[in-house]
Design a protein around this motif. Structure first.
Motif, PDB file in Angstrom:
ATOM      1  N   THR A   1     -21.804  94.280 -34.506  1.00  0.00           N
ATOM      2  CA  THR A   1     -20.372  94.011 -34.491  1.00  0.00           C
ATOM      3  C   THR A   1     -19.948  93.588 -35.889  1.00  0.00           C
ATOM      4  O   THR A   1     -20.766  93.569 -36.808  1.00  0.00           O
ATOM      5  N   THR A   2     -18.665  93.251 -36.076  1.00  0.00           N
ATOM      6  CA  THR A   2     -18.145  92.892 -37.395  1.00  0.00           C
ATOM      7  C   THR A   2     -17.500  91.518 -37.358  1.00  0.00           C
ATOM      8  O   THR A   2     -17.130  91.007 -36.298  1.00  0.00           O
ATOM      9  N   GLY A   3     -17.349  90.920 -38.557  1.00  0.00           N
ATOM     10  CA  GLY A   3     -16.753  89.598 -38.660  1.00  0.00           C
ATOM     11  C   GLY A   3     -15.306  89.560 -38.212  1.00  0.00           C
ATOM     12  O   GLY A   3     -14.853  88.569 -37.626  1.00  0.00           O
ATOM     13  N   GLY A   4     -14.560  90.629 -38.493  1.00  0.00           N
ATOM     14  CA  GLY A   4     -13.164  90.675 -38.065  1.00  0.00           C
ATOM     15  C   GLY A   4     -13.032  90.660 -36.558  1.00  0.00           C
ATOM     16  O   GLY A   4     -12.185  89.945 -36.002  1.00  0.00           O
ATOM     17  N   ASP A   5     -13.881  91.429 -35.876  1.00  0.00           N
ATOM     18  CA  ASP A   5     -13.859  91.442 -34.405  1.00  0.00           C
ATOM     19  C   ASP A   5     -14.234  90.073 -33.848  1.00  0.00           C
ATOM     20  O   ASP A   5     -13.642  89.603 -32.869  1.00  0.00           O
ATOM     21  N   THR A   6     -15.225  89.430 -34.485  1.00  0.00           N
ATOM     22  CA  THR A   6     -15.645  88.098 -34.027  1.00  0.00           C
ATOM     23  C   THR A   6     -14.513  87.094 -34.148  1.00  0.00           C
ATOM     24  O   THR A   6     -14.250  86.305 -33.224  1.00  0.00           O
ATOM     25  N   ALA A   7     -13.822  87.092 -35.302  1.00  0.00           N
ATOM     26  CA  ALA A   7     -12.733  86.138 -35.525  1.00  0.00           C
ATOM     27  C   ALA A   7     -11.588  86.375 -34.545  1.00  0.00           C
ATOM     28  O   ALA A   7     -11.012  85.423 -34.007  1.00  0.00           O
ATOM     29  N   ASN A   8     -11.249  87.627 -34.304  1.00  0.00           N
ATOM     30  CA  ASN A   8     -10.176  87.938 -33.352  1.00  0.00           C
ATOM     31  C   ASN A   8     -10.524  87.453 -31.952  1.00  0.00           C
ATOM     32  O   ASN A   8      -9.683  86.889 -31.245  1.00  0.00           O
ATOM     33  N   ARG A   9     -11.774  87.661 -31.560  1.00  0.00           N
ATOM     34  CA  ARG A   9     -12.200  87.256 -30.221  1.00  0.00           C
ATOM     35  C   ARG A   9     -12.207  85.724 -30.101  1.00  0.00           C
ATOM     36  O   ARG A   9     -11.793  85.170 -29.086  1.00  0.00           O
ATOM     37  N   ARG A  10     -12.659  85.035 -31.142  1.00  0.00           N
ATOM     38  CA  ARG A  10     -12.695  83.575 -31.119  1.00  0.00           C
ATOM     39  C   ARG A  10     -11.293  82.989 -31.025  1.00  0.00           C
ATOM     40  O   ARG A  10     -11.041  82.040 -30.274  1.00  0.00           O
ATOM     41  N   ILE A  11     -10.346  83.557 -31.772  1.00  0.00           N
ATOM     42  CA  ILE A  11      -8.959  83.080 -31.714  1.00  0.00           C
ATOM     43  C   ILE A  11      -8.350  83.388 -30.352  1.00  0.00           C
ATOM     44  O   ILE A  11      -7.621  82.578 -29.773  1.00  0.00           O
ATOM     45  N   ASP A  12      -8.662  84.557 -29.825  1.00  0.00           N
ATOM     46  CA  ASP A  12      -8.130  84.967 -28.526  1.00  0.00           C
ATOM     47  C   ASP A  12      -8.603  84.032 -27.418  1.00  0.00           C
ATOM     48  O   ASP A  12      -7.864  83.741 -26.470  1.00  0.00           O
ATOM     49  N   TRP A  13      -9.849  83.534 -27.520  1.00  0.00           N
ATOM     50  CA  TRP A  13     -10.401  82.647 -26.504  1.00  0.00           C
ATOM     51  C   TRP A  13     -10.155  81.174 -26.829  1.00  0.00           C
ATOM     52  O   TRP A  13     -10.641  80.298 -26.111  1.00  0.00           O
ATOM     53  N   ASP A  14      -9.449  80.892 -27.937  1.00  0.00           N
ATOM     54  CA  ASP A  14      -9.071  79.521 -28.321  1.00  0.00           C
ATOM     55  C   ASP A  14     -10.313  78.648 -28.508  1.00  0.00           C
ATOM     56  O   ASP A  14     -10.415  77.537 -27.979  1.00  0.00           O
ATOM     57  N   ILE A  15     -11.268  79.158 -29.312  1.00  0.00           N
ATOM     58  CA  ILE A  15     -12.508  78.443 -29.592  1.00  0.00           C
ATOM     59  C   ILE A  15     -12.493  77.986 -31.045  1.00  0.00           C
ATOM     60  O   ILE A  15     -12.111  78.748 -31.941  1.00  0.00           O
ATOM     61  N   GLU A  16     -12.908  76.762 -31.282  1.00  0.00           N
ATOM     62  CA  GLU A  16     -12.909  76.195 -32.641  1.00  0.00           C
ATOM     63  C   GLU A  16     -13.878  76.964 -33.536  1.00  0.00           C
ATOM     64  O   GLU A  16     -14.950  77.371 -33.113  1.00  0.00           O
ATOM     65  N   LYS A  17     -13.470  77.135 -34.818  1.00  0.00           N
ATOM     66  CA  LYS A  17     -14.288  77.916 -35.734  1.00  0.00           C
ATOM     67  C   LYS A  17     -15.495  77.120 -36.210  1.00  0.00           C
ATOM     68  O   LYS A  17     -15.376  75.984 -36.644  1.00  0.00           O
ATOM     69  N   SER A  18     -16.662  77.716 -36.097  1.00  0.00           N
ATOM     70  CA  SER A  18     -17.893  77.213 -36.698  1.00  0.00           C
ATOM     71  C   SER A  18     -18.888  78.367 -36.674  1.00  0.00           C
ATOM     72  O   SER A  18     -18.680  79.376 -35.983  1.00  0.00           O
ATOM     73  N   HIS A  19     -19.959  78.242 -37.438  1.00  0.00           N
ATOM     74  CA  HIS A  19     -20.948  79.319 -37.475  1.00  0.00           C
ATOM     75  C   HIS A  19     -21.567  79.534 -36.093  1.00  0.00           C
ATOM     76  O   HIS A  19     -21.758  80.681 -35.655  1.00  0.00           O
ATOM     77  N   SER A  20     -21.879  78.438 -35.403  1.00  0.00           N
ATOM     78  CA  SER A  20     -22.515  78.562 -34.087  1.00  0.00           C
ATOM     79  C   SER A  20     -21.537  79.077 -33.031  1.00  0.00           C
ATOM     80  O   SER A  20     -21.926  79.859 -32.150  1.00  0.00           O
ATOM     81  N   ASN A  21     -20.253  78.660 -33.111  1.00  0.00           N
ATOM     82  CA  ASN A  21     -19.263  79.163 -32.150  1.00  0.00           C
ATOM     83  C   ASN A  21     -18.987  80.643 -32.377  1.00  0.00           C
ATOM     84  O   ASN A  21     -18.749  81.398 -31.424  1.00  0.00           O
ATOM     85  N   ASP A  22     -18.979  81.077 -33.639  1.00  0.00           N
ATOM     86  CA  ASP A  22     -18.841  82.511 -33.916  1.00  0.00           C
ATOM     87  C   ASP A  22     -19.984  83.294 -33.282  1.00  0.00           C
ATOM     88  O   ASP A  22     -19.790  84.407 -32.780  1.00  0.00           O
ATOM     89  N   ALA A  23     -21.186  82.706 -33.323  1.00  0.00           N
ATOM     90  CA  ALA A  23     -22.336  83.377 -32.714  1.00  0.00           C
ATOM     91  C   ALA A  23     -22.178  83.488 -31.201  1.00  0.00           C
ATOM     92  O   ALA A  23     -22.583  84.488 -30.604  1.00  0.00           O
ATOM     93  N   ILE A  24     -21.578  82.483 -30.582  1.00  0.00           N
ATOM     94  CA  ILE A  24     -21.405  82.514 -29.123  1.00  0.00           C
ATOM     95  C   ILE A  24     -20.551  83.705 -28.692  1.00  0.00           C
ATOM     96  O   ILE A  24     -20.853  84.380 -27.701  1.00  0.00           O
ATOM     97  N   VAL A  25     -19.471  83.992 -29.421  1.00  0.00           N
ATOM     98  CA  VAL A  25     -18.537  85.045 -28.986  1.00  0.00           C
ATOM     99  C   VAL A  25     -18.988  86.436 -29.411  1.00  0.00           C
ATOM    100  O   VAL A  25     -18.330  87.428 -29.065  1.00  0.00           O
ATOM    101  N   LEU A  26     -20.091  86.547 -30.144  1.00  0.00           N
ATOM    102  CA  LEU A  26     -20.553  87.850 -30.626  1.00  0.00           C
ATOM    103  C   LEU A  26     -20.864  88.820 -29.495  1.00  0.00           C
ATOM    104  O   LEU A  26     -20.632  90.018 -29.609  1.00  0.00           O
ATOM    105  N   SER A  27     -21.409  88.303 -28.395  1.00  0.00           N
ATOM    106  CA  SER A  27     -21.888  89.188 -27.329  1.00  0.00           C
ATOM    107  C   SER A  27     -20.771  89.723 -26.452  1.00  0.00           C
ATOM    108  O   SER A  27     -21.038  90.478 -25.519  1.00  0.00           O
TER     109      SER A  27
END
Length: 415
Positions: A292-318
């Protein structure tokens, strides 16, 4: 804050993780033994039948980076997906410096061998095709070390890897809208935002500031039918952005002239790609891989209202939907250490080099960290705390051993 422990049965078969409190209850009831403390791993005294073993898929997600790599384990459940582990790997950044120093010693030594004829290109590592620089390769190997270490305690059915910071193909060819595109028309796609910042070299195009809060501005605003396109975006600092808000038409020509002919330089994105082929090949040997890509990860994290961090970005990758409340769990700091130790003293009062300990001062202050040096004559040691603070010449009498070092540190993250 929720935290989970890994579970093995009597035959060391990997079971689904359980709550840490539940794990301690099993230990107190003499139904399990503690195998590892950081992170917590227990082994049941009974054998679990094959039909009773939960086989729900577990996804291992890697948010790869140059200094920090976020990792997470997410269990795909029938009703609600469950993150069971998250952490941030802190990579070594001193490898290139040490190699340059070693190179200087080597050249000095060779320059004084006047009896030996000069030789060039005689080092096999420098002439080998497809060679990865050691400073980059060691970071990929550190991620693989952590993955292999966790796989001793938990099964991994699928691996997700963030491939690049932005998706260049989507940027050039266009992309399908996200779910939130139909609801929040003024929100900018993270893929485009990062591309605009990279094109403008992370610099305000109005005042020239770099080290400040940077925002991406629509030259022609969306309310005037301005497009969500890289050709309609410019990087501004927060104060300059505020000054032009409401007066966009007065600044449009000036801003278009600034970005005219500017090309996006993907050096950062390409630099992140170094060593990715090696990492992908090694990971594919373990489990099926999805990129996947960083842009897709950031969009998904914002869409799910999850705080930004390296580990939280990893959670939404799947792409397994989780809530922000589920992400509020123990966040580990992971430090894969050098395999070779430079210790000169074996132990002092039972404490060894790299032991994870707790130091209690006379005023009641408590530090947790690992031993980096031992001084047997005065029975003292040096500590590096989990916050990165270095404590020198502290007495070992006030130390309490928390866990014996075993190649990788799993430290509690202090907010």
């Amino acid at each position: 804050m929720v935290s989970y422990c890994f579970v093995l049965d009597r035959k060391r078969r990997k079971l689904s993780p359980t709550n840490e409190n539940r794990g301690w209850v099993l230990i107190r009831k003499n139904k399990a033994a503690l195998i590892n403390k950081f992170p917590m791993v227990i082994q049941l005294f009974k054998e679990v039948a094959d039909e009773e073993i939960d086989q729900t898929p577990i996804h291992f997600n890697i948010d790869d980076g140059s200094k920090f790599t976020g990792i997470a384990l997410v269990q795909e459940c029938q009703t609600k997906n469950k993150p069971v582990f998250k952490g941030t790997i802190e990579h070594r950044t001193d490898v290139k410096e040490k190699m340059d120093k070693r190179r200087g010693y080597r050249r000095y030594k060779r320059s004084h061998k006047k009896y030996r004829p000069k030789r060039f290109h005689n080092r096999s590592s420098s002439t080998r095709k497809g060679r990865i620089p050691p400073s980059i390769k060691q970071k990929k190997e550190a991620t693989l070390r952590v993955l292999n270490n966790l796989m001793k305690w938990i099964r991994v059915n699928h691996i997700h890897l963030e491939n690049v910071m932005i998706d260049i193909h989507k940027l050039e060819k266009g992309s399908q809208p996200y779910r939130w595109d139909y609801q929040k028309s003024n929100r900018l796609d993270e893929n485009l935002r990062k591309a605009a910042l990279m094109r403008d070299h992370f610099t305000c195009q109005d005042c020239g500031k770099k080290h400040c809060r940077l925002e991406v501005h629509h030259i022609i605003p969306r309310r005037l039918q301005g497009s969500n396109s890289i050709h309609n975006l410019i990087t501004l600092c927060s104060s300059c952005h505020e000054n032009v808000t409401g007066e966009e038409s007065n600044h449009a020509k000036r801003f278009f002239d600034k970005i005219q002919g500017k090309k996006i330089i993907f050096l950062d994105a390409m630099h992140v790609m170094q060593g990715k082929t090696y990492l992908q090949q090694e990971v594919k040997k373990i489990a099926p891989l999805t990129l996947t890509t960083g842009g897709d990860t950031a969009n998904r994290r914002i869409d799910w209202d999850i705080e930004k961090s390296h580990s939280n970005d990893a959670i939404v990758l799947s792409q397994l939907h989780v809530s922000s409340k589920q992400c509020d769990m123990k966040d580990w700091i992971i430090k894969p250490m050098r395999r070779r130790s430079k210790k000169k003293v074996e132990e002092v009062n039972g404490f060894q080099h790299r032991d994870f300990v707790r130091y209690t001062k006379r005023n009641g202050d408590v530090y947790e960290g690992y031993i980096t040096a031992l001084y047997p004559k005065k029975k003292q040691c040096n500590l590096t705390t989990t916050e990165g603070k270095v404590l020198k010449r502290y007495g070992v009498n006030r130390l309490k051993l928390l866990w014996r070092f075993n190649h990788i540190y799993f430290l509690n993250k202090h907010e």
